[in-house]
Design an enzyme around this catalytic site. Structure first.
Site, PDB file in Angstrom:
ATOM      1  N   CYS A 170       6.294  27.446  28.462  1.00 39.07           N
ATOM      2  CA  CYS A 170       6.465  26.566  29.555  1.00 39.07           C
ATOM      3  C   CYS A 170       6.333  25.250  29.061  1.00 39.07           C
ATOM      4  O   CYS A 170       6.393  24.288  29.843  1.00 39.07           O
ATOM      5  CB  CYS A 170       5.023  26.704  30.227  1.00 39.07           C
TER       6      CYS A 170
ATOM      7  N   HIS B 293       0.428  19.603  34.225  1.00 35.83           N
ATOM      8  CA  HIS B 293       1.338  21.065  34.175  1.00 35.83           C
ATOM      9  C   HIS B 293       1.060  21.537  35.511  1.00 35.83           C
ATOM     10  O   HIS B 293       2.100  22.130  35.920  1.00 35.83           O
ATOM     11  CB  HIS B 293       0.532  21.426  32.675  1.00 35.83           C
TER      12      HIS B 293
ATOM     13  N   GLU C 231      -7.027  22.531  32.638  1.00 36.31           N
ATOM     14  CA  GLU C 231      -6.476  21.131  32.692  1.00 36.31           C
ATOM     15  C   GLU C 231      -7.382  20.298  33.163  1.00 36.31           C
ATOM     16  O   GLU C 231      -7.393  19.135  32.673  1.00 36.31           O
ATOM     17  CB  GLU C 231      -4.963  21.199  33.420  1.00 36.31           C
TER      18      GLU C 231
ATOM     19  N   LYS D 279       4.981  20.992  40.622  1.00 39.64           N
ATOM     20  CA  LYS D 279       5.211  22.352  40.883  1.00 39.64           C
ATOM     21  C   LYS D 279       4.703  22.878  42.125  1.00 39.64           C
ATOM     22  O   LYS D 279       4.996  23.904  42.642  1.00 39.64           O
ATOM     23  CB  LYS D 279       4.396  23.239  39.654  1.00 39.64           C
TER      24      LYS D 279
ATOM     25  N   HIS E  74       7.364  26.556  39.588  1.00 40.97           N
ATOM     26  CA  HIS E  74       7.363  26.221  37.860  1.00 40.97           C
ATOM     27  C   HIS E  74       8.673  26.729  37.359  1.00 40.97           C
ATOM     28  O   HIS E  74       9.206  27.921  37.301  1.00 40.97           O
ATOM     29  CB  HIS E  74       6.224  27.388  37.344  1.00 40.97           C
TER      30      HIS E  74
ATOM     31  N   PHE F 274       2.643  29.565  27.450  1.00 39.03           N
ATOM     32  CA  PHE F 274       2.173  30.913  26.859  1.00 39.03           C
ATOM     33  C   PHE F 274       2.210  30.909  25.398  1.00 39.03           C
ATOM     34  O   PHE F 274       3.529  30.477  24.952  1.00 39.03           O
ATOM     35  CB  PHE F 274       3.076  32.008  27.447  1.00 39.03           C
TER      36      PHE F 274
END
Lengths: 373, 423
Positions: free
Chosen positions: B176, B316, B327, B346, B351, B410
């Site tokens: 990501c 993010h 976060e 997002k 995403h 990830f």
């Protein structure tokens, strides 16, 4: 100000075994280990038996990976050990050249067989059902390309940075090039770079068979293979690169100096040929007559012929080792493996060794190593 | 402003941007949708969704695939990347047609042979229930186009050919964080003096059954299927997963020196980049947030700034319970008790995975250009564990000179960028 970059550790695994000693045989032209049965009609060079526990002590970690990630993580550990760099992993940078991870072959076969006979609309719904019930949740992570790097971070604690390049042979060469360039300009003192490839995989054989380039039938020396001359080999190769000052400060021995590395990508049409691309790269390296050549010829006919034309144009090249003949062609692992072999040649006394890379489809690369003064 | 930064490296300017998102084709349409708080999340129309736990996504359907079989992922990624790159290169007015004066860095997902192709080979093989991979291979042998389509280097090579970028194209993935990594590699190449310009792309086109199911099996996806526009709820109390989405962004980076020399319009600067890998777990961050905090701090330090000089954070913000919690921890650790506003694109575009870091960098530049913060929509029930100003629901004006853009992947790969105003 560019700092010299040393190779201070090698982690190398192939059908010949693991470690420098096993691979001295490759340099001497060892007869290859070949499995002609399991993936007939395609011969492959299989992996040796590995004691995975030595490098991946937790069974839970081993279970979270398929063979490709395990192999790469194992070889990365060998390189760290060889460099005596276990204590430096927190600030060690990492670039991995990765392919795709293993699919569930049995599930693919079962679903494909079932769906092939269904009308399309029915097949689509059935595909959802079969995948949702059949895919192991952990398989996704075991398949993800960036998770080889992720596992190296988890198992070995390498956390300085982590990048994964994709793009077959060329990805590995650019991984080495960019890793070395970052060290030379002072972005970190030590880094780990490499790749792994498992040849014993039907999914990858499907991809390479589509090119029409895989050798069928009995293994043969490269010179006798004809148009379809690729024999895939299971290989993992990781290198620890380090600035000379970083290595000296900790009293580490340099195995070789990475004197230069250059990469290119010819379109391979008309004048924009692979051999012209490689000749342009060679002109950027301080290559001397008599340098040992660790050839990146894969056996793929066009690229192998291009490499031969390139080498014929070099002034007085030295002895040549065709590594793909003893290890097989290992895509993302091929260039790092050849660079590792070049390092071993220099260690054995050669004044210079040139590793070449000629991608099956695209990508040319050259790296030059010399003894540490 | 000087041409060199506090570390003596070339200052890196952005002179071209291009976007494809579920909100539209092109920068203007995507940004207008984002500022309006519009959602690009809809019911999946590309394939049947029976037996799926999640049936929503941010699909990007390309004009040329109307009335035909949907593109495979590599075909979709390549087309969207090319669209975004065309917009960026044209806007930058750099080079000559088909001759971009620098290297290509392409952030993209891993690609492979897909189910429609496997089924074609299976039908040709006529092996019935006894079908094996060797039968598929027999049918696939010699299909050079399939080979070139599914090679990891294939898309980059074709884009390099089309745009005439120099040297070997670099394709990469950091999950990501991929889009941010592609920008970081371009920044480094320019700072090193290896190139005067770079074409950096992040592209994603993976809304297809198997990819969706894989994420679904990790329990990563929202299952709020009844109300697609309300499904992506970053930082909100009832968030329960991200929404898969597609798109692409391209940035033309140049040394400020060469941009000035050719009289180019500078849209903004990439002031810094920072990264840190996590060794804790394959899908979860270390509970101490060390790698996330380290990446945020590294980017700010690389930019030669203090945390207090960051005006806004492009999150993010995936909308998974875990990411948003971590976060928040990172925000508080880096910025203390009065963190700057943070919002998640997002919430509207979903995403976009490999594209996200690049798309969000472009949105960060536009935030500075228009002095307007895009909102985090679907903010209905605040999460008491998230004491942040998430720019709830509606865009607002703000004084913004420097943006921190976060990308956490990830596999523990975290990359942050600091984007700044044009000098």
């Amino acid at each position: 100000m560019a700092e010299p970059v040393w190779i201070t550790g090698i982690g190398l695994v192939s059908c010949l075994g693991e470690g420098p000693e096993a691979h001295a045989a490759a340099l001497a032209g060892a007869s290859p280990v070949v499995d002609e049965e399991s993936f007939a009609p395609f011969p492959v060079h299989p992996l040796p038996a590995l004691n995975l526990d030595r490098q991946i002590p937790k069974k839970g970690d081993q279970r979270q990976m398929e063979p490709w990630q395990r192999l790469g993580t194992y070889a990365a550990g060998l390189a760290i050990d060889h460099a005596g760099a276990r204590g430096l992993v927190a600030d060690m940078h990492l670039v991995v050249a990765a392919g795709g991870g293993e699919r569930d072959i049995g599930l693919d076969e079962a679903i494909t067989a079932e769906l092939a006979t269904l009308p399309p609309a029915e097949a689509a719904a059935r595909l959802n059902e079969r995948l949702a019930n059949g895919l192991r949740p952990t398989l996704f992570l075991a398949q993800l390309s960036n998770l080889l790097a992720g596992n190296i971070s988890i198992v070995h604690g390498v956390t300085g940075s982590s990048r994964t390049f994709m793009g077959e042979e060329a990805a590995a060469a650019d991984a080495v090039r960019i890793t070395a360039a970052r060290l030379a300009e002072g972005r970190g003192g030590i880094a780990l770079v490499g790749g792994a490839y498992v040849a014993a995989r039907w999914d990858m054989l499907l991809l390479y068979a589509a090119s029409g380039g895989l050798l069928r039938g009995a293994w043969a020396p490269m010179a006798e293979r004809g148009e379809a001359g690729l024999v895939m080999g299971s290989v993992a190769a990781f290198l620890v690169l380090e600035t000379a000052s970083h290595a000296r400060a900790r009293g580490a021995t340099g195995l070789a100096v990475l004197t230069g590395i250059a990469t290119g990508a010819a379109r391979r049409r008309g004048e924009d040929s692979a051999e012209a691309s490689a000749a342009g790269l060679a002109a950027r390296l301080p290559l001397r007559p008599g340098a040992t050549v660790i050839s990146g010829a894969s056996g793929a006919a066009a690229a192998t012929a291009a490499e031969a034309r390139f080498l014929a144009g070099l002034p007085a090249p030295g002895p040549m080792v065709r590594s793909a003949e003893s290890l097989g062609h290992s895509v993302e692992a091929a260039f790092p493996a050849n660079l590792a072999l070049a390092t071993l040649v220099v260690q054995a006394g050669a004044p210079q060794a040139l590793a070449t890379g000629f991608g099956v489809w695209r990508g040319e690369a050259l790296a030059l190593v010399e003894p540490v003064a | 402003m000087k041409d060199r930064n506090h570390l003596g490296r070339h200052v890196v300017a952005v002179t071209g941007i291009g976007l494809v998102t579920p909100l539209g084709f092109g920068v203007a349409e995507s940004w207008a949708g984002l500022l309006a708080g519009r959602s690009g999340i809809r019911r999946i129309s590309r394939f049947p969704t029976e037996h799926l736990r999640t049936t929503i996504a941010g699909e990007v359907t390309l004009p040329e695939e109307m009335g035909r079989e949907p593109f495979t992922s590599p075909e979709r990624v390549e087309r969207m990347a090319a669209l975004a790159a065309e917009e960026a290169v044209a806007g930058a007015g750099i080079g000559a047609p088909g001759r971009f004066p620098g290297p290509l860095f392409l952030g993209m997902p891993p690609v492979e042979v897909e189910w429609p192709q496997r089924l074609v080979f299976a039908r040709q093989a006529e092996a019935g229930a006894a079908l094996r991979y060797s039968d598929l291979i027999a049918a696939a042998s010699g299909q050079q186009a399939l080979f070139e389509n599914c090679l990891f280097g294939g898309i980059g090579e074709r884009l390099a050919d089309r745009f005439g970028t120099s040297g070997a194209p670099i394709s990469l993935t950091t999950a990501c964080a991929t889009g941010a990594s592609s920008i970081q590699l371009g920044v480094e190449a320019i700072q090193r003096g290896e190139a005067q310009a770079a074409l950096c792309i992040g592209a994603e086109g993976s809304v297809q059954p198997e990819a969706l199911i894989r994420f679904s099996l990790l329990s990563a996806l929202s299952t709020r299927n009844d109300e697609p526009p309300r499904a992506s709820r970053p930082f909100e109390k009832t968030r329960e997963g991200f929404v898969m989405s597609e798109g692409a962004a391209a940035l033309v980076l140049e040394s400020l020196e060469s941009a000035r020399a050719r009289g180019a319009t500078v849209l903004g600067l990439i002031l810094g980049a920072g990264e840190r890998a996590d060794s804790f777990h394959r899908t979860r961050s270390n509970p101490d947030g060390g790698a996330i905090i380290g990446a945020m701090r590294a980017a700010i330090t690389d930019a030669g700034l203090e945390p207090g000089q960051i005006d806004y954070v492009n999150a993010h913000g995936t909308g998974t319970p875990e990411n948003d919690k971590m976060e928040t921890l990172g925000m508080r650790a880096v910025f203390g008790d009065s963190p700057p506003p943070i919002s998640s694109n997002k919430s509207m575009i979903g995403h976009t995975l490999s594209a996200a870091g690049a798309i969000e960098a472009v949105f960060s530049l536009l935030t500075i250009r228009d002095q307007r913060l895009p909102p985090t929509i679907n903010h209905e029930a605040p999460d008491p564990a998230i004491p942040l100003d998430v720019v709830p629901n509606v865009a607002r004006d703000a004084k913004v000179a420097r943006v921190l853009s976060n990308s956490f992947g990830f596999g523990g790969q975290n990359v942050c960028l600091v984007v700044g105003a044009a000098p």
